[in-house]
Design a protein around this motif. Sequence first.
Motif, PDB file in Angstrom:
ATOM      1  N   ASP A 262      66.739  20.239  39.672  1.00 41.89           N
ATOM      2  CA  ASP A 262      67.702  19.268  40.189  1.00 41.89           C
ATOM      3  C   ASP A 262      67.793  18.048  39.269  1.00 41.89           C
ATOM      4  O   ASP A 262      68.882  17.541  39.010  1.00 41.89           O
ATOM      5  CB  ASP A 262      67.330  18.837  41.608  1.00 41.89           C
ATOM      6  CG  ASP A 262      68.437  18.032  42.265  1.00 41.89           C
ATOM      7  OD1 ASP A 262      69.591  18.503  42.272  1.00 41.89           O
ATOM      8  OD2 ASP A 262      68.146  16.916  42.743  1.00 41.89           O
TER       9      ASP A 262
ATOM     10  N   THR B 226      71.203  16.718  37.195  1.00 46.24           N
ATOM     11  CA  THR B 226      71.727  15.377  37.475  1.00 46.24           C
ATOM     12  C   THR B 226      71.437  14.401  36.338  1.00 46.24           C
ATOM     13  O   THR B 226      71.694  13.206  36.466  1.00 46.24           O
ATOM     14  CB  THR B 226      71.152  14.822  38.796  1.00 46.24           C
ATOM     15  OG1 THR B 226      69.724  14.806  38.726  1.00 46.24           O
ATOM     16  CG2 THR B 226      71.605  15.658  39.980  1.00 46.24           C
TER      17      THR B 226
ATOM     18  N   VAL C 173      77.218  21.463  42.071  1.00 48.30           N
ATOM     19  CA  VAL C 173      76.521  21.052  40.849  1.00 48.30           C
ATOM     20  C   VAL C 173      77.475  20.253  39.963  1.00 48.30           C
ATOM     21  O   VAL C 173      77.111  19.205  39.425  1.00 48.30           O
ATOM     22  CB  VAL C 173      75.950  22.273  40.089  1.00 48.30           C
ATOM     23  CG1 VAL C 173      75.453  21.875  38.705  1.00 48.30           C
ATOM     24  CG2 VAL C 173      74.839  22.931  40.888  1.00 48.30           C
TER      25      VAL C 173
END
Length: 100
Positions: free
Chosen positions: A70, A74, A93
Amino acid sequence: VQGFGNVGTFTVKNIARQGAKVVALAEWDKSKGNFALYNEDGINYEELFAYKNEHHTVLGFPGAKEISADEFWTGKYDVLVPAALENVITYDVAKKLDVK
């Protein structure tokens, strides 16, 4: 770069040849699942390639810190290369990506 298999390996190698740096690399390991490596100064291709050949994984590579998948998706990048599984960049996403 997402993946360090055939496509990802040559992508990282060629990015390094061009004088750019790879700061994050997402990968999968049978014992860990999805994870990523991060080094803001750049991940050294030659060292990573040698490490993978010796250990058959990039997990535990000392030239970068481990981050979550994750965190990888990001992160803030100039370029993102999906070089492994298809359909990884879903709508959810894509909304999180911070790529120039």
